[in-house]
Every structure is written in C-alpha cells, then in structure tokens.
Design a protein around this motif. Structure first.
Motif, PDB file in Angstrom:
ATOM      1  N   THR A 144       0.811  -1.212   0.000  1.00  0.00           N
ATOM      2  CA  THR A 144       0.000   0.000   0.000  1.00  0.00           C
ATOM      3  C   THR A 144       0.849   1.268   0.000  1.00  0.00           C
ATOM      4  OG1 THR A 144      -1.810   1.135   1.144  1.00  0.00           O
ATOM      5  CG2 THR A 144      -0.160   0.053   2.516  1.00  0.00           C
ATOM      6  N   GLN A 151      -7.470   0.314  -0.676  1.00  0.00           N
ATOM      7  CA  GLN A 151      -6.316   0.704   0.114  1.00  0.00           C
ATOM      8  C   GLN A 151      -6.462   2.079   0.764  1.00  0.00           C
ATOM      9  OE1 GLN A 151      -2.461  -0.494  -1.293  1.00  0.00           O
ATOM     10  NE2 GLN A 151      -3.306  -1.235  -3.209  1.00  0.00           N
ATOM     11  N   GLU A 196      -3.731   1.756   7.114  1.00  0.00           N
ATOM     12  CA  GLU A 196      -3.815   0.750   6.061  1.00  0.00           C
ATOM     13  C   GLU A 196      -2.702  -0.284   6.201  1.00  0.00           C
ATOM     14  OE1 GLU A 196      -6.166   0.308   3.921  1.00  0.00           O
ATOM     15  OE2 GLU A 196      -7.294   2.100   4.530  1.00  0.00           O
TER      16      GLU A 196
END
Length: 562
Positions: free
Chosen positions: A50, A234, A294
């Motif tokens: 991410t 994401q 995330e």
C-alpha cells in the motif's frame, strides 16, 4: 483590517505567555511528535504494498514543507510581536505554496497508477506492442506527448518558479518592508507595532493567494472528478478526497479573517493562518495516519489469514481426508466464483471460510479462472502485476521444452526450443521484475531479485536499453515523481488491442543463453508473490465475492417472496 499574525498596533513588542499562546505552543509540540512518529512508521514499512504504490518521497516532502508553515503559525500568538515584519510573508510565500504544489502533484499519482493498472485488468499477462504514433507539431502537442513524469515536473516546476519569482518581486517593489527603494506610496508609518500590523496584509500577498486558490479550487476538484469511478481497497481514494475537500475552506477563511473587521475577536485566539493550518492538519491525518492505518490493517489481515489457514490444515490433518478436503475446497471456490444463491448457507460456516483462504483455493482460481481475481487486483488493489505475473509464469512453465528437463543437449532443435523459452522468460522478467523496465516491479526479496538479475539483466539491457538507474521501490534513495517507466497515455491505450503483434514475436535475444537459466528460474519469485497475494489480495477478494453472493441471494429471495 486584521494582521497575518493577529497583532494590533496597541500590542506591546513582548512575548505573549497567555493561556491561549501556551496552548497553541504545546499543541504544536505534541502534534509534531505524532507526525514524526507516523512518518517514521511509514518509512520503516515503506516496502508494504500500500505504500510502494503511493510513492512516499513526494507526499512526505510536501508534508514536511507544509508542517514547517503549520508549526510557525502555532507560535504566532506567542512570538508574533517579536518576529520581523516580513517573516510570515516569506514563510507563506515559500513553504506553503511549494508544499501545496508537491502535495497536489502527489495526489495526481493516484490517477496515474489507476490508469496504468487498467492494462492488467484488460489484457492480463499478455504483452502487447504499443503502436508508435507520428508526433504532432506544436508546443501543446509536444507537451501532451510527454510522459507523466515530465508533465508533472513541467507544470509543478513552472508553478513553483512563478510563485517564488512573484514573491520576491512583490517584496522588492513594495516599500512596506524597506523604505529605501520600491514604489513610492507603498510605505507604512507609525510605531513599530503599527508597521508590523500593516505589513501583515496588503496587495503584496495576492500572488500567493491566487496560487493557493488555483491548486485548491481548480486542480483538486479536477482530480476528484477524474477519480469518481475509482474504488480501491487501500484507502487511497479516501485520502485523495479528504485532502482535496480539506483545502477548500482554507484560503477563503484566511481572507475573511484578514479583511472582515468582525473577525477581530476570533483573531485574538485563532489567527487568520490557522484556517490554512486546519487544512494542513486534516491533510496530515489523511496523508500520514490513514496510510499508517492501512499498513496496520494489512498486517492484521495477514495474521488473520494465516490463522485461518492453520485452523484448516489442523482440521484436515486430524480428519485424515486430504483428497476429500481438497475437492470440497475446489467446489466451494467454484460456487463462490459462480455466485449462485445456493452457496449462501455453506459459505457462512467457519470451515468454509477457512478452506477458501488456503493456498490450494488460490491456486485453483489461478489455474481455472484468474480473470475476476485479475480485475479485482488491478482495479481495486492496484496490484494487477502480481496476478499477471503468476499467470504468465504458469503459461511459461507449460511451454518449457523437455530438453531443459534433462542434461545438456547438442541437438539443434533442442537449442532452438531452449532459446525460444529463454526469450519468453526474458520478456516476463522485463515486464514484471526488472526495476529498469517494469511499470510495477514485483515486491520480491533482494536475494530473489539478485538471482534473476544475474540471469536476465544483461540480455534485457541489450534488448531494451538502460531505462533507469534507480530502484523505484526505495523511495528515499533518490527523489522521484513517477513510476519508473513511461506513462501509458490515453492515446497509447487506444493503440493497444488483442490483435496487435506481441513483442516477443518481434524482439529476440540471440546471444548465449546463461547457464543459470532453468525451468525453475522463477520458482522462488513465484512462491513469494503467491504468499503476498494469499495474505493480502486473496482475502479481500473472497470477502467481496461473499458480499456479492449474499447480496444476490437476498435479491433472489425478495423476488421469490413477491
């Protein structure tokens, strides 16, 4: 008329230790520590999928400049009376616009990545040649033909130069900060504090105002409009939307604080730049702490997936029915992929949830029907290169000639077959692994990368040339705006179609095939990417499929009831 630092002509030229100023100074120190911890966490985890896709260099550089401006403003009520009259002018004329430029340039990366990933959703692992277009004449057409990297550098560079030039020009031609030169009639008079108060506003500030409005009210809404159909998993789109909306109120409220007399009581505790600082604070939350969340969520998801696999493997071992378990897993996965309501009761059980998260289930989908997973990874995860690589390697392994499985062969046909196999592997390396040529180099270990480089790097350079010198997945090695390869523009996308001649049929390597080349050359990288997909993309894909199945079942039940 107010002042940039909230001071008035009647204030004393002393440090202000009132509760309000102490609060803002304390808040500045606490929040700065939080931001530093968040940035440190991002740097430590910079190889996470991410974060690799976001590109930390540009976003964190912009946050650094914006935070410098933010920190100065937090101390405004405490030391504003002691600062030179042009101090805030330079801070706002340099740190703020440069930070805003870099930040919005970073936000456009979201669109660029989403655009490049479309090719994986459309064409999977097939490598197609982009038909060359005849360059058009004219400055605008030449600009359109530039890569994404060159366009961003050009636009941001021109904007930065123009802003700095105008900031310096306004300071030079105005006598507000120096009485020995400049335009007559622009001087300020009175006591020291009266002059500082007058220096905190005026026409000299307007180039910076226009610059901020351009990015906040033109560029940011444009990015929002272009990203309206993108739905990633994401948090990148959420980050982009949050930051764009956070910028809208800053400059207008700053102007109201400066020029509306009724704002004087507010300016005593909340100086006009604090409205811009509020925007920066929200931007830091979305740019630093949302990615931190995330990353934490991906770690948690990986742990949950591994625990689920462990439970399933323990159950299989205790039952002693491996073949039956594999067959039931395949049936469950097929049911999930088909999306029939009849699977609703079975997919909700704990055993079923555990079984479909196993490596066997993933391999079953990759072998039978990788299309939906390919589209999900490209359009939602921005990691379409992983599935495309796995399917490409799988196809390549099926074409490995028998001559490579035995000892050395002097047969001419065997040598030709081996060379063809090497060329197919060479294109897989160039498309997915090479940091010099791949759009999205795979996230594999440095050891696996070095092993593949030793086999393919030199032949790849002979065919493709040396595209780059930097490693794009190491965001702090060198400053980079872009993904490491030329952008896939809209015009070039139109040139791609399934009937176009494949690259490997046009370009061949005719040198000596390295001795290290074997049918198992991609095995370690394949295992690494499979594990990455299994613990990251696969559980998200399964969750979405389950939701889709349950929704379809609910709709079917309602229709039946009616």
């Amino acid at each position: 008329m107010g002042s940039e630092l909230g001071i008035t002509a009647s204030d004393a030229e002393l440090i202000d230790l009132s509760p309000v100023s102490i609060w803002w100074a304390t808040w500045a120190c606490v929040w700065t520590v939080c931001v530093l911890l968040g940035v440190t966490y991002l740097i430590i985890n910079r190889n996470a999928q991410t974060l690799r896709i976001r590109g930390l260099t540009l976003s964190l550089s912009s946050i650094g400049l914006l935070h410098l401006y933010w920190a100065v403003c937090q101390f405004a009520t405490m030391i504003g009376a002691l600062l030179p009259g042009d101090c805030q002018y330079w801070v706002m004329g340099i740190f703020l616009p440069l930070g805003i430029s870099l930040f919005h340039a970073s936000s456009t990366r979201f669109l660029h990545v989403a655009n490049l990933q479309k090719k994986y959703a459309q064409y999977g692992h097939h490598l197609f040649e982009i038909s060359p277009e005849k360059p058009k004449s004219g400055l605008i057409n030449r600009f359109r033909a530039l890569s994404y990297n060159a366009k961003i550098l050009t636009v941001v560079g021109i904007g930065m130069f123009a802003q700095i030039f105008l900031t310096v020009l306004m300071w030079v031609i105005s006598r507000k900060w120096h009485s020995s030169w400049g335009i007559p009639g622009t001087e300020v008079h009175g006591t020291v504090m009266a002059q500082k108060t007058a220096q905190g506003s005026g026409w000299e500030w307007w180039p910076g105002v226009a610059y901020q409005l351009f990015w906040a009210w033109i560029v940011a809404p444009f990015v929002l409009w272009k990203s309206r159909h993108i739905q990633d998993t994401q948090g990148w789109r959420t980050q982009t939307i949050g930051c764009a909306l956070a910028n809208l109120h800053g400059t207008p409220m700053w102007l109201i604080g400066l020029y509306v007399p009724a704002m004087a009581p507010v300016n005593a505790v909340w100086v006009p730049p604090q409205w811009i600082c509020l925007s920066i604070w929200i931007m830091e939350i979305f740019t630093v702490f949302v990615p931190c969340y995330e990353v934490w969520r991906s770690h948690t998801l990986r742990k949950e997936t591994l625990d689920s696999i462990a439970r399933w493997e323990l159950k299989v071992k205790s039952s002693g029915s491996d073949e039956k378990s594999l067959n039931s897993t395949s049936t469950m996965v097929d049911s999930l992929m088909s999306g029939w309501k009849s699977t609703n009761d079975t997919i909700k059980t704990t055993d079923s949830r555990d079984s479909v998260l196993t490596m066997h289930a993933l391999e079953h989908v990759l072998d039978r029907n990788p299309g939906p997973l390919q589209k999900f990874s490209a359009l939602r995860e921005f990691s379409g290169e992983n599935i495309a690589f796995l399917t490409a390697v799988s196809d390549w392994k099926r074409s490995v000639p028998a001559a490579m499985l035995g000892g050395p062969s002097e047969n001419a046909q065997d040598k030709t077959a081996i060379r063809e196999c090497f060329n197919r592997a060479l294109h897989i390396y160039a498309e997915f692994i090479s940091v010099r040529h791949a759009n999205f180099p795979l996230n594999i270990s440095s050891q696996d990368m070095a092993t593949l480089d030793a086999v393919f790097d030199k032949p790849t350079q002979l065919l493709y040339g040396e595209e780059r010198e930097m490693n794009p997945v190491s965001p702090f090695d060198k400053f980079t705006f872009d993904l490491p390869s030329p952008a896939l523009t809209e015009s070039s996308e139109k040139a791609i179609n399934p009937s176009t001649t494949e690259i490997r049929n046009l370009v061949q390597f005719w040198g000596k095939v390295p001795e290290e080349f074997a049918g198992s050359v991609f095995d370690d990288a394949e295992k690494s990417i499979k594990y990455l997909v299994l613990t990251n993309t696969w559980p998200k894909f399964i969750k979405e499929r389950r939701t889709s199945v349950e929704s379809a079942g609910s709709i079917q039940s309602d229709a039946t009831a009616v």
